[in-house]
Design an enzyme around this catalytic site. Sequence first.
Site, mmCIF file in Angstrom:
data_model
loop_
_atom_site.group_PDB
_atom_site.id
_atom_site.type_symbol
_atom_site.label_atom_id
_atom_site.label_comp_id
_atom_site.label_asym_id
_atom_site.label_seq_id
_atom_site.Cartn_x
_atom_site.Cartn_y
_atom_site.Cartn_z
ATOM 1 N N ASP A 1 79.710 49.865 86.799
ATOM 2 C CA ASP A 1 79.660 51.092 86.915
ATOM 3 C C ASP A 1 80.869 51.863 85.812
ATOM 4 O O ASP A 1 81.583 51.193 85.334
ATOM 5 C CB ASP A 1 79.823 51.611 88.096
ATOM 6 C CG ASP A 1 80.228 52.853 88.547
ATOM 7 O OD1 ASP A 1 79.659 53.732 88.134
ATOM 8 O OD2 ASP A 1 81.557 53.107 88.843
ATOM 9 N N ASP B 1 82.158 55.754 86.019
ATOM 10 C CA ASP B 1 83.001 56.681 86.591
ATOM 11 C C ASP B 1 83.661 56.051 87.913
ATOM 12 O O ASP B 1 83.092 55.603 88.592
ATOM 13 C CB ASP B 1 82.230 57.881 86.990
ATOM 14 C CG ASP B 1 81.940 58.504 85.654
ATOM 15 O OD1 ASP B 1 80.521 58.594 85.466
ATOM 16 O OD2 ASP B 1 82.644 58.922 84.797
ATOM 17 N N HIS C 1 74.914 72.303 83.387
ATOM 18 C CA HIS C 1 75.310 71.082 83.285
ATOM 19 C C HIS C 1 75.484 70.499 81.793
ATOM 20 O O HIS C 1 76.333 69.750 81.413
ATOM 21 C CB HIS C 1 74.531 69.915 83.854
ATOM 22 C CG HIS C 1 74.763 68.451 84.079
ATOM 23 N ND1 HIS C 1 74.443 67.451 83.317
ATOM 24 C CD2 HIS C 1 75.906 68.101 84.635
ATOM 25 C CE1 HIS C 1 74.945 66.429 83.498
ATOM 26 N NE2 HIS C 1 75.832 66.731 84.432
ATOM 27 N N LYS D 1 78.773 71.611 80.634
ATOM 28 C CA LYS D 1 79.959 70.751 81.375
ATOM 29 C C LYS D 1 79.951 69.448 80.810
ATOM 30 O O LYS D 1 81.085 69.234 80.315
ATOM 31 C CB LYS D 1 79.384 70.347 83.012
ATOM 32 C CG LYS D 1 80.466 69.565 83.519
ATOM 33 C CD LYS D 1 79.951 68.181 83.533
ATOM 34 C CE LYS D 1 80.644 67.359 84.162
ATOM 35 N NZ LYS D 1 80.291 65.909 84.077
ATOM 36 N N THR E 1 75.400 56.452 86.861
ATOM 37 C CA THR E 1 74.703 57.885 86.939
ATOM 38 C C THR E 1 74.946 58.802 85.833
ATOM 39 O O THR E 1 74.208 59.738 85.753
ATOM 40 C CB THR E 1 75.314 58.344 88.245
ATOM 41 O OG1 THR E 1 75.022 57.265 89.094
ATOM 42 C CG2 THR E 1 74.391 59.555 88.834
ATOM 43 N N ASN F 1 78.499 60.976 77.893
ATOM 44 C CA ASN F 1 79.648 60.851 78.582
ATOM 45 C C ASN F 1 80.206 59.373 77.990
ATOM 46 O O ASN F 1 81.332 59.154 78.099
ATOM 47 C CB ASN F 1 79.573 61.171 80.080
ATOM 48 C CG ASN F 1 79.537 62.434 80.207
ATOM 49 O OD1 ASN F 1 79.469 63.544 79.357
ATOM 50 N ND2 ASN F 1 79.396 62.987 81.565
ATOM 51 N N ASP G 1 82.979 51.590 92.323
ATOM 52 C CA ASP G 1 84.468 52.136 92.979
ATOM 53 C C ASP G 1 83.920 52.902 94.233
ATOM 54 O O ASP G 1 84.754 53.364 95.019
ATOM 55 C CB ASP G 1 84.834 53.155 91.863
ATOM 56 C CG ASP G 1 83.932 54.313 91.502
ATOM 57 O OD1 ASP G 1 84.281 55.599 91.821
ATOM 58 O OD2 ASP G 1 82.862 54.293 91.153
#
Length: 263
Positions: free
Chosen positions: A9, A11, A81, A84, A122, A127, A182
């Site tokens: 994963d 984040d 978004h 962002k 996700t 990013n 996490d």
Amino acid sequence: MTTEALILDVDGTLADTEEVHRQAFNQAFERLHLGWQWTAATYRRLLAVTGGKERIAAFIDESSLPPAQRRALMARVPEIHALKTDVYTSIVRDGGLPLRPGVERLLDEAHEAGLRLAIASTTTAANIDALLQAAWGARGLELFDVIACGDQVRHKKPAPDIYQLALDTLGLPPERCIAFEDSTNGLRSARAAGLWTVVTPTFWTEGGDFTAAGLLLPHLGDPQQPIPGEPGGRLRQAAWLGVDELQRLACARDADSVHALFH
Ligand code: XBP
Ligand code: MG
């Protein structure tokens, strides 16, 4: 069965990113004069919804705005978004985010040992690119054989889709892989895809139900940042999680499941 790939994963697992995400959301809201500001407490609650677009939509949905105004705002979610994401990637590219303890060490060890590396996240590809390049430079994008992320699947975590996509692209069964997560949403997603999972919670996800984790640690640790109480707690070989220990635990996992089959 020996482990052939690690699926990680992003984040909260590769780096503790959610405070920067929260700042990026708030900067986008401000630039668009939306009058919204997500406090840490609000953001922590909204993190139950995975996906930034879905999170903004959930926030609009729960508001007491008149239906017509909610519909108008819903139509703007992609625009909000996208801004962002621009804000987030520029903060990350400026070097604002360190990797969590032990991540770089474990991935280097895994690479040395011939294990393949994959991502199941996700968040958006933009990013992920920004984080990998900020952390590892140009080689960051070559480190991972597979990057499964964002809108490549319709159903985001806790659905298994993103991990299933990573497994299918790797061409490996879940028994030959180990997942790293996490959050409870991430753990549920990885488990639903049949993956034995190492969980390293952060401030944003601690206190979740991690009973289904194969191994629960505060972080992956390294010689400079040893895991308190290790070795001797969950780990045998060192105060950080190494590839050899992972292989040992994975074999123990297989033995447990064989034992369960016959008893
Ligand atoms: C965590 C998420 C993401 C991030 C925000 O992803 O749920 O939505 O919070 O990033 P993971 P986006 O833990 O699976 O990496 O705004 O790009 O969704
Ligand atoms: Mg996560």
